[in-house]
Design a protein around this motif. Structure first.
Motif, PDB file in Angstrom:
ATOM      1  N   GLU A  22       0.824  -1.210   0.000  1.00  0.00           N
ATOM      2  CA  GLU A  22       0.000   0.000   0.000  1.00  0.00           C
ATOM      3  C   GLU A  22       0.862   1.266   0.000  1.00  0.00           C
ATOM      4  O   GLU A  22       0.568   2.225  -0.702  1.00  0.00           O
ATOM      5  N   LYS A  23       1.945   1.241   0.777  1.00  0.00           N
ATOM      6  CA  LYS A  23       2.833   2.396   0.816  1.00  0.00           C
ATOM      7  C   LYS A  23       3.486   2.596  -0.548  1.00  0.00           C
ATOM      8  O   LYS A  23       3.569   3.719  -1.049  1.00  0.00           O
ATOM      9  N   ALA A  24       3.907   1.504  -1.177  1.00  0.00           N
ATOM     10  CA  ALA A  24       4.524   1.589  -2.503  1.00  0.00           C
ATOM     11  C   ALA A  24       3.520   2.151  -3.511  1.00  0.00           C
ATOM     12  O   ALA A  24       3.855   3.001  -4.337  1.00  0.00           O
ATOM     13  N   LYS A  25       2.290   1.659  -3.432  1.00  0.00           N
ATOM     14  CA  LYS A  25       1.238   2.150  -4.334  1.00  0.00           C
ATOM     15  C   LYS A  25       1.021   3.646  -4.130  1.00  0.00           C
ATOM     16  O   LYS A  25       0.954   4.412  -5.091  1.00  0.00           O
ATOM     17  N   ASP A  26       0.943   4.077  -2.877  1.00  0.00           N
ATOM     18  CA  ASP A  26       0.742   5.494  -2.576  1.00  0.00           C
ATOM     19  C   ASP A  26       1.904   6.347  -3.097  1.00  0.00           C
ATOM     20  O   ASP A  26       1.703   7.421  -3.662  1.00  0.00           O
ATOM     21  N   GLU A  27       3.132   5.850  -2.901  1.00  0.00           N
ATOM     22  CA  GLU A  27       4.304   6.597  -3.360  1.00  0.00           C
ATOM     23  C   GLU A  27       4.318   6.717  -4.874  1.00  0.00           C
ATOM     24  O   GLU A  27       4.632   7.772  -5.422  1.00  0.00           O
ATOM     25  N   LEU A  28       3.966   5.642  -5.573  1.00  0.00           N
ATOM     26  CA  LEU A  28       3.915   5.696  -7.032  1.00  0.00           C
ATOM     27  C   LEU A  28       2.836   6.664  -7.503  1.00  0.00           C
ATOM     28  O   LEU A  28       3.037   7.411  -8.459  1.00  0.00           O
ATOM     29  N   LEU A  29       1.697   6.668  -6.833  1.00  0.00           N
ATOM     30  CA  LEU A  29       0.632   7.591  -7.213  1.00  0.00           C
ATOM     31  C   LEU A  29       1.059   9.045  -7.004  1.00  0.00           C
ATOM     32  O   LEU A  29       0.759   9.913  -7.824  1.00  0.00           O
ATOM     33  N   ILE A  30       1.777   9.301  -5.919  1.00  0.00           N
ATOM     34  CA  ILE A  30       2.272  10.662  -5.662  1.00  0.00           C
ATOM     35  C   ILE A  30       3.255  11.070  -6.749  1.00  0.00           C
ATOM     36  O   ILE A  30       3.175  12.173  -7.295  1.00  0.00           O
ATOM     37  N   LEU A  31       4.183  10.159  -7.104  1.00  0.00           N
ATOM     38  CA  LEU A  31       5.143  10.466  -8.162  1.00  0.00           C
ATOM     39  C   LEU A  31       4.431  10.716  -9.490  1.00  0.00           C
ATOM     40  O   LEU A  31       4.778  11.605 -10.252  1.00  0.00           O
ATOM     41  N   PHE A  32       3.402   9.911  -9.762  1.00  0.00           N
ATOM     42  CA  PHE A  32       2.628  10.073 -10.985  1.00  0.00           C
ATOM     43  C   PHE A  32       1.931  11.428 -10.990  1.00  0.00           C
ATOM     44  O   PHE A  32       1.930  12.139 -11.990  1.00  0.00           O
ATOM     45  N   ASP A  33       1.344  11.815  -9.859  1.00  0.00           N
ATOM     46  CA  ASP A  33       0.671  13.115  -9.754  1.00  0.00           C
ATOM     47  C   ASP A  33       1.649  14.268  -9.958  1.00  0.00           C
ATOM     48  O   ASP A  33       1.335  15.238 -10.640  1.00  0.00           O
ATOM     49  N   VAL A  34       2.843  14.150  -9.375  1.00  0.00           N
ATOM     50  CA  VAL A  34       3.857  15.197  -9.526  1.00  0.00           C
ATOM     51  C   VAL A  34       4.241  15.329 -10.996  1.00  0.00           C
ATOM     52  O   VAL A  34       4.353  16.429 -11.533  1.00  0.00           O
ATOM     53  N   SER A  35       4.423  14.197 -11.655  1.00  0.00           N
ATOM     54  CA  SER A  35       4.771  14.210 -13.070  1.00  0.00           C
ATOM     55  C   SER A  35       3.659  14.848 -13.894  1.00  0.00           C
ATOM     56  O   SER A  35       3.907  15.659 -14.778  1.00  0.00           O
ATOM     57  N   ASN A  36       2.405  14.481 -13.598  1.00  0.00           N
ATOM     58  CA  ASN A  36       1.273  15.066 -14.316  1.00  0.00           C
ATOM     59  C   ASN A  36       1.178  16.559 -14.078  1.00  0.00           C
ATOM     60  O   ASN A  36       0.847  17.317 -14.987  1.00  0.00           O
ATOM     61  N   CYS A  37       1.465  16.998 -12.852  1.00  0.00           N
ATOM     62  CA  CYS A  37       1.419  18.429 -12.537  1.00  0.00           C
ATOM     63  C   CYS A  37       2.454  19.191 -13.366  1.00  0.00           C
ATOM     64  O   CYS A  37       2.171  20.275 -13.873  1.00  0.00           O
ATOM     65  N   ALA A  38       3.632  18.605 -13.514  1.00  0.00           N
ATOM     66  CA  ALA A  38       4.675  19.259 -14.308  1.00  0.00           C
ATOM     67  C   ALA A  38       4.232  19.357 -15.767  1.00  0.00           C
ATOM     68  O   ALA A  38       4.423  20.392 -16.414  1.00  0.00           O
ATOM     69  N   ASP A  39       3.623  18.291 -16.288  1.00  0.00           N
ATOM     70  CA  ASP A  39       3.124  18.302 -17.671  1.00  0.00           C
ATOM     71  C   ASP A  39       2.032  19.358 -17.833  1.00  0.00           C
ATOM     72  O   ASP A  39       2.027  20.114 -18.806  1.00  0.00           O
TER      73      ASP A  39
END
Length: 87
Positions: A22-39
């Protein structure tokens, strides 16, 4: 960011005792959100530049008698000027 993704994926594949899915999933989602925000930020910057350039062109062209600053009139005016001054 890539290092963090690799670390998370290594944990997924090694299934270490410390691995928390669950922690790994949450961390990946946060990284994905950060990447999307930059885009999205980049897309907004490009859009803002395009809108500023559009306004600059509209400001430089004589206004439409009916509508003032009018995009269809501006396009027509530009085409007339190109035809008049090119080839």
């Amino acid at each position: 960011m890539e290092e963090k993704i690799i670390e998370i994926l290594e944990n997924v594949f090694t299934e270490s005792i410390e691995f928390d899915r669950e922690k790994a999933k949450d961390e990946l989602l946060i990284l994905f959100d950060v990447s999307n925000c930059a885009d999205l930020k980049h897309e907004l910057e490009v859009t803002d530049k395009l809108l500023n350039e559009r306004q600059r062109v509209l400001d430089a062209i004589p206004e439409c008698e009916s509508h003032g600053k009018c995009v269809p009139h501006a396009i027509e005016w530009i085409e007339e000027m190109k035809a008049k001054h090119c080839c």
